[in-house]
Design an enzyme around this catalytic site. Structure first.
Site, PDB file in Angstrom:
ATOM      1  N   HIS A 139       0.832  -1.211   0.000  1.00 56.31           N
ATOM      2  CA  HIS A 139       0.000   0.000   0.000  1.00 56.31           C
ATOM      3  C   HIS A 139       0.867   1.262   0.000  1.00 56.31           C
ATOM      4  O   HIS A 139       1.616   1.507   0.936  1.00 56.31           O
ATOM      5  CB  HIS A 139      -0.918   0.020   1.226  1.00 56.31           C
ATOM      6  CG  HIS A 139      -1.679   1.306   1.357  1.00 56.31           C
ATOM      7  ND1 HIS A 139      -1.500   2.171   2.413  1.00 56.31           N
ATOM      8  CD2 HIS A 139      -2.590   1.890   0.530  1.00 56.31           C
ATOM      9  CE1 HIS A 139      -2.282   3.218   2.251  1.00 56.31           C
ATOM     10  NE2 HIS A 139      -2.952   3.078   1.118  1.00 56.31           N
ATOM     11  N   VAL A 150       5.859   2.656   1.567  1.00 55.29           N
ATOM     12  CA  VAL A 150       4.998   1.561   1.119  1.00 55.29           C
ATOM     13  C   VAL A 150       4.772   0.645   2.325  1.00 55.29           C
ATOM     14  O   VAL A 150       5.732   0.143   2.921  1.00 55.29           O
ATOM     15  CB  VAL A 150       5.615   0.742  -0.033  1.00 55.29           C
ATOM     16  CG1 VAL A 150       4.623  -0.324  -0.499  1.00 55.29           C
ATOM     17  CG2 VAL A 150       6.021   1.636  -1.196  1.00 55.29           C
ATOM     18  N   GLU A 151       3.499   0.433   2.672  1.00 53.03           N
ATOM     19  CA  GLU A 151       3.167  -0.477   3.756  1.00 53.03           C
ATOM     20  C   GLU A 151       3.092  -1.898   3.197  1.00 53.03           C
ATOM     21  O   GLU A 151       2.250  -2.186   2.334  1.00 53.03           O
ATOM     22  CB  GLU A 151       1.832  -0.087   4.386  1.00 53.03           C
ATOM     23  CG  GLU A 151       1.878   1.276   5.067  1.00 53.03           C
ATOM     24  CD  GLU A 151       0.533   1.678   5.640  1.00 53.03           C
ATOM     25  OE1 GLU A 151       0.367   1.581   6.874  1.00 53.03           O
ATOM     26  OE2 GLU A 151      -0.355   2.081   4.855  1.00 53.03           O
ATOM     27  N   VAL A 152       3.975  -2.757   3.651  1.00 55.74           N
ATOM     28  CA  VAL A 152       4.021  -4.155   3.213  1.00 55.74           C
ATOM     29  C   VAL A 152       3.334  -4.990   4.286  1.00 55.74           C
ATOM     30  O   VAL A 152       3.824  -5.098   5.413  1.00 55.74           O
ATOM     31  CB  VAL A 152       5.472  -4.617   2.995  1.00 55.74           C
ATOM     32  CG1 VAL A 152       5.520  -6.102   2.668  1.00 55.74           C
ATOM     33  CG2 VAL A 152       6.126  -3.797   1.883  1.00 55.74           C
ATOM     34  N   GLU A 180       4.332  -4.544   8.225  1.00 52.98           N
ATOM     35  CA  GLU A 180       3.390  -4.530   9.337  1.00 52.98           C
ATOM     36  C   GLU A 180       2.922  -5.964   9.562  1.00 52.98           C
ATOM     37  O   GLU A 180       2.412  -6.606   8.650  1.00 52.98           O
ATOM     38  CB  GLU A 180       2.223  -3.595   9.024  1.00 52.98           C
ATOM     39  CG  GLU A 180       2.719  -2.153   8.838  1.00 52.98           C
ATOM     40  CD  GLU A 180       1.682  -1.215   8.241  1.00 52.98           C
ATOM     41  OE1 GLU A 180       0.500  -1.610   8.140  1.00 52.98           O
ATOM     42  OE2 GLU A 180       2.057  -0.087   7.878  1.00 52.98           O
TER      43      GLU A 180
END
Length: 322
Positions: A139, A150-152, A180
Site C-alpha cells: 500500500h 509503502v506499507e508491506v 506490518e
C-alpha cells in the site's frame, strides 16, 4: 537466487496505478498496464508526461519513459511475463477475490502479486485461493512516484520469502517499505490519516476554523514536524531531557481529557454538502493538475532537504526483527 524484477504488470489505471507505472518505467522496467477505461491510452500518456518532472527531480532518467509502458488488452496479456503485479482496483472484496484467483492462475509462478488496497487486508480476499503465498499488500501513499512509504502487509498465508522479495522490490525503486505484522483494516497510515481527518472535519463543522485555515495550521506546525520526526519521537523530544516518560507523567492526564472531548463529525448529507462547498471555495480556483503538480514539487523539495541533511528519508532506520 531470486528472479530479477524486469517486467511489471499494473492492473487498474486510476491515479495510483498510473503513478506506479511511471515509477516502474523510470527504473527501467517494462510495464504492461490494463484497465477497461476507454481513454486508457490518453490517460497513460498524460500521467507519464505529468510524472516526468517529479521523477527527474529525484535523479531518474525519464528519457524513453513512454517506450517502456505498454497497453494490455486484458489481465492475462498484462501479467503473462510479469515478475511483479501491482493491483490498483476498487476497494471491493468481490472484485479483488475474483481478480487474484485469476492472477494466481495466469501469472508466472515466480511473480509477486501485490495489492495497493487502502483498507482491505489480503487475507479477506484470498480466502478460498489454493495458493496465497505470493499475495500481500503493498500500500503506497499518493502519489507513489513521489512519496516513499509503502506499507508491506502479509496475509495469514503469505510466505516469508514473498515478504522479503516485496521489501527488496520496493527498495529497488527507492521506496521505503515498512513491514506490518498484524492485519487491521486501513493498515497504519490510513488509520492515522483518518483519525486526523475526522477531527479536522469536526472542527470545520463546528465553525472553529475553515478548511484553508486548518490546512495552514497543519502545514506550518504538525506537517513541518512530521516531515522529520514521527509522533512518538516528537513526544519524546517534547519531554525534554526526561523524554517520553516526563511527557506521559506530567501532561498525560490533560491529554486524556482532550481525547475525551474529540469530536465525532455528523456528516449528514447537508453537513457533507456544506463541507464540500467550503473546500471548493478554498481551492476550486485552481485545477487538480495545478494543485497536484505544486504538491509534488513541494514534497520532493522537502524530501531532498531531509535527505541532504540525513542522507536518507526521515525515520528510515532499519526495522527490528519481529
Amino acid at each position: 537466487m531470486t528472479e530479477p524484477f524486469t517486467t511489471a504488470a499494473v492492473i487498474g489505471a486510476g491515479t495510483i496505478g498510473l503513478s506506479w507505472a511511471a515509477l516502474f518505467a523510470a527504473h527501467g522496467m517494462e510495464v504492461w498496464v490494463t484497465d477497461p477505461r476507454p481513454d486508457l491510452a490518453k490517460a497513460v500518456d498524460s500521467a507519464l508526461a505529468s510524472a516526468a518532472s517529479p521523477l527527474a527531480q529525484q535523479g531518474l532518467d525519464v528519457r524513453g519513459l513512454t517506450n517502456r509502458v505498454h497497453l494490455a488488452a486484458d489481465v492475462t496479456q498484462a501479467v503473462r511475463n510479469a515478475d511483479v503485479v501491482q493491483e490498483n482496483g476498487p476497494e471491493n472484496v468481490g472484485f479483488k477475490r475474483e481478480l487474484f484467483a485469476t492472477l494466481v492462475r495466469v501469472a508466472p509462478p515466480h511473480a509477486l502479486l501485490l495489492s495497493s488496497s487502502s483498507a482491505i487486508p489480503s487475507t479477506v480476499f484470498t480466502e478460498g485461493l489454493e495458493d496465497a503465498s505470493r499475495v500481500l499488500i503493498g500500500h503506497p501513499f499518493n502519489p507513489p512516484h513521489v512519496v516513499p512509504l509503502v506499507e508491506v502487509v502479509p496475509g495469514e498465508r503469505t510466505s516469508e520469502e514473498s515478504v522479503a522479495r516485496a521489501v527488496e522490490f520496493y527498495r529497488s525503486l527507492g521506496r521505503l517499505p515498512v513491514v506490518e505484522r498484524k492485519e487491521i483494516p486501513g493498515f497504519v497510515g490510513n488509520r492515522l490519516q483518518n483519525a486526523l481527518s475526522r477531527e479536522a472535519i469536526y472542527l470545520v463543522e463546528q465553525g472553529v476554523v475553515g478548511p484553508a485555515e486548518l490546512d495552514l495550521v497543519v502545514v506550518n506546525s504538525l506537517g513541518l514536524r512530521w516531515a522529520t520526526v514521527g509522533p512518538f519521537l516528537a513526544a519524546h523530544l517534547g519531554g525534554g531531557p526526561g523524554g517520553y516518560r516526563h511527557m506521559a507523567e506530567h501532561i498525560g492526564a490533560s491529554m486524556q481529557q482532550m481525547w475525551d472531548s474529540l469530536g465525532q463529525p455528523e456528516q449528514t448529507p447537508e453537513q457533507t454538502e456544506r463541507l464540500v462547498g467550503a473546500v471548493e471555495d478554498a481551492y476550486g480556483s485552481r485545477s487538480w493538475a495545478q494543485l497536484s503538480q505544486e504538491r509534488d514539487h513541494q514534497q520532493i523539495s522537502v524530501l531532498s532537504a531531509v535527505r541532504g541533511t540525513a542522507g536518507s528519508p526521515a525515520g528510515s532506520g532499519e526495522q527490528k526483527p519481529t
